[in-house]
Design a protein around this motif. Structure first.
Motif, short mmCIF file in Angstrom:
data_model
loop_
_atom_site.label_atom_id
_atom_site.label_comp_id
_atom_site.label_asym_id
_atom_site.label_seq_id
_atom_site.Cartn_x
_atom_site.Cartn_y
_atom_site.Cartn_z
N HIS A 1 41.42 60.94 48.44
CA HIS A 1 41.29 59.96 47.37
C HIS A 1 41.53 60.52 45.97
CE1 HIS A 1 39.75 56.72 49.95
NE2 HIS A 1 39.09 57.66 50.60
N SER A 2 41.44 61.83 45.79
CA SER A 2 41.64 62.40 44.45
C SER A 2 43.09 62.23 44.02
CB SER A 2 41.26 63.89 44.44
OG SER A 2 39.88 64.06 44.67
N PRO A 3 43.32 61.86 42.76
CA PRO A 3 44.70 61.67 42.30
C PRO A 3 45.50 62.97 42.19
CG PRO A 3 43.17 61.44 40.48
CD PRO A 3 42.34 61.54 41.72
N ASP A 4 44.81 64.09 42.03
CA ASP A 4 45.49 65.38 41.98
C ASP A 4 44.58 66.45 42.58
OD1 ASP A 4 43.58 65.80 40.01
OD2 ASP A 4 44.99 65.43 38.38
N TYR A 5 45.13 67.64 42.77
CA TYR A 5 44.37 68.71 43.40
C TYR A 5 43.50 69.42 42.37
CZ TYR A 5 43.28 73.11 45.71
OH TYR A 5 42.63 74.19 46.24
N ASN A 6 42.23 69.62 42.71
CA ASN A 6 41.30 70.31 41.84
C ASN A 6 40.53 71.33 42.68
OD1 ASN A 6 39.30 71.22 40.16
ND2 ASN A 6 38.61 69.21 39.50
N PRO A 7 40.74 72.65 42.44
CA PRO A 7 40.05 73.67 43.24
C PRO A 7 38.53 73.51 43.24
CG PRO A 7 41.74 74.68 41.87
CD PRO A 7 41.61 73.25 41.43
N ALA A 8 37.98 72.91 42.18
CA ALA A 8 36.52 72.76 42.08
C ALA A 8 35.97 71.68 42.99
CB ALA A 8 36.13 72.47 40.63
N GLY A 9 36.80 70.70 43.34
CA GLY A 9 36.31 69.64 44.21
C GLY A 9 37.28 68.49 44.33
N ASN A 10 37.49 68.00 45.56
CA ASN A 10 38.40 66.89 45.81
C ASN A 10 37.70 65.84 46.67
OD1 ASN A 10 41.33 67.77 44.83
ND2 ASN A 10 40.29 69.57 45.64
N ASP A 11 37.94 64.58 46.34
CA ASP A 11 37.31 63.45 47.03
C ASP A 11 38.01 63.25 48.38
OD1 ASP A 11 36.05 61.15 47.79
OD2 ASP A 11 36.68 59.96 46.06
N THR A 12 37.32 63.61 49.45
CA THR A 12 37.92 63.62 50.78
C THR A 12 37.09 62.79 51.75
OG1 THR A 12 38.68 65.89 50.35
CG2 THR A 12 38.79 65.11 52.63
N GLU A 13 37.76 61.91 52.48
CA GLU A 13 37.08 61.04 53.44
C GLU A 13 37.49 61.40 54.86
OE1 GLU A 13 36.31 56.22 54.20
OE2 GLU A 13 37.97 56.90 52.91
N PHE A 14 36.49 61.67 55.69
CA PHE A 14 36.73 61.98 57.10
C PHE A 14 36.46 60.71 57.90
CE2 PHE A 14 35.44 65.80 54.93
CZ PHE A 14 36.43 66.69 55.30
N ALA A 15 37.33 60.40 58.85
CA ALA A 15 37.22 59.12 59.53
C ALA A 15 37.63 59.20 60.99
CB ALA A 15 38.07 58.07 58.82
N LEU A 16 37.04 58.30 61.79
CA LEU A 16 37.40 58.11 63.19
C LEU A 16 37.54 56.61 63.43
CD1 LEU A 16 34.91 60.57 64.93
CD2 LEU A 16 37.37 60.88 64.76
N PRO A 17 38.65 56.15 64.00
CA PRO A 17 38.80 54.73 64.30
C PRO A 17 37.87 54.33 65.46
CG PRO A 17 40.92 55.88 64.32
CD PRO A 17 39.86 56.91 64.35
N ILE A 18 37.08 53.28 65.27
CA ILE A 18 36.20 52.81 66.33
C ILE A 18 36.29 51.29 66.45
CG2 ILE A 18 34.60 54.75 66.01
CD1 ILE A 18 32.63 52.73 64.76
N LYS A 19 35.76 50.77 67.52
CA LYS A 19 35.83 49.33 67.80
C LYS A 19 34.76 48.55 67.04
CE LYS A 19 35.68 46.04 71.67
NZ LYS A 19 35.55 45.90 73.16
N GLU A 20 33.53 49.06 67.05
CA GLU A 20 32.39 48.31 66.52
C GLU A 20 32.29 48.42 64.99
OE1 GLU A 20 31.82 49.58 70.68
OE2 GLU A 20 32.24 50.66 68.82
#
Length: 274
Positions: A180-199
């Motif tokens: 989600h971060s608009p550019d790379y920042n070594p100090a911290g980047n907005d990252t979303e981990f996801a798994l597709p599920i049914k429910e």
């Protein structure tokens, strides 16, 4: 007792290093002469110093070594065994990565000898324009530093898999990471981990479908920057624009891959026509 010079010579460690180890309280002199400040080590400290040197040769940091030495005596052997097993895995992963790098260098040298430009491989990265369906994803977002990326994503996906197992949810696809971060920042980047599920449960959200520029890459994750560069160039050349956060889908489980070359990753850039 041994003078700092004698102790240094036996252990193969400089006196400067021994003084630094004392500063960080890794190993202290057994005795310091209050009149002249001379430092002396006992014979029994040789064993501790040799252990420190051995752990350093196994690529343990000084902080890691200090933590192991500070362990209670009845726990030290067990902790040491676990630490060695963990470090062994880390070194094996680095060795595999270096082996992959050497193969890549040999490949590049071969092409250069044939008169093929080094970066011509970018043009060989195929880009497709695809329509992706919407999906329901179980996800978590984290601000990750450069060190976090280096350490890998395993622990973050593990939390999602644990929730799926605990709540008996239906997994519909492979892991994915959304940036989600608009550019790379070594100090911290907005990252979303996801798994597709049914429910649809707490912690899930809709990931919109739509038009995407897509590339499929086979190889080490460290090479994905080339895919991103190729996709951005393709988007510009074909007069599209990037409209949502790009994401990666890990077709191959990294824990099941025999080597980095067998990893398969899909990269998606949601786009629209200018």
């Amino acid at each position: 007792m041994l003078s700092i010079g004698e102790f240094s010579k036996i252990c193969g460690v400089s006196t400067k290093t021994l003084r630094y180890y004392a500063e960080i309280e890794l190993i202290n002199p057994d005795e310091i002469n209050p009149e002249n400040g001379y430092r002396y080590y006992s014979i029994k400290q040789l064993k501790k110093m040799l252990l420190i040197s051995r752990l350093k040769s196994y690529h343990f940091s000084l902080d890691e070594i200090k933590d192991l030495l500070d362990a209670e005596e009845d726990q030290s052997e067990e902790r040491l065994s676990m630490a060695l097993a963990r470090k062994s895995r880390e070194i094996q992963e680095k060795a595999s990565a270096l082996e992959y790098t050497l193969k890549q260098m040999s490949h590049d040298m071969f092409h250069l000898q044939k008169g093929i430009p080094l970066m011509s491989y970018l043009d060989d990265i195929e880009v497709q324009l695809v329509e992706t369906p919407p999906m329901n994803i179980l996800s978590m977002r984290q601000m990750l530093s450069r060190d976090d990326y280096t350490a890998g994503y395993g622990k973050h996906f593990s939390r999602l898999y644990e929730k799926i197992a605990a709540e008996k949810l239906t997994l519909l696809g492979t892991p994915m990471t959304i940036y989600h971060s608009p550019d790379y920042n070594p100090a911290g980047n907005d990252t979303e981990f996801a798994l597709p599920i049914k429910e649809a449960v707490q912690g899930t959200r809709d990931l919109p479908g739509g038009l995407c520029a897509k590339s499929v890459f086979k190889g080490s994750y460290s090479e994905l920057t080339s895919v991103y560069a190729r996709l951005r160039k393709w988007i510009e050349d074909e007069r599209y624009e990037w409209v949502q956060a790009p994401y990666e889908v890990y077709v191959t489980d990294p824990h099941e891959a025999a080597d980095p070359e067998s990893l398969v990753t899909e990269v998606y850039f949601p786009v629209k026509k200018k």
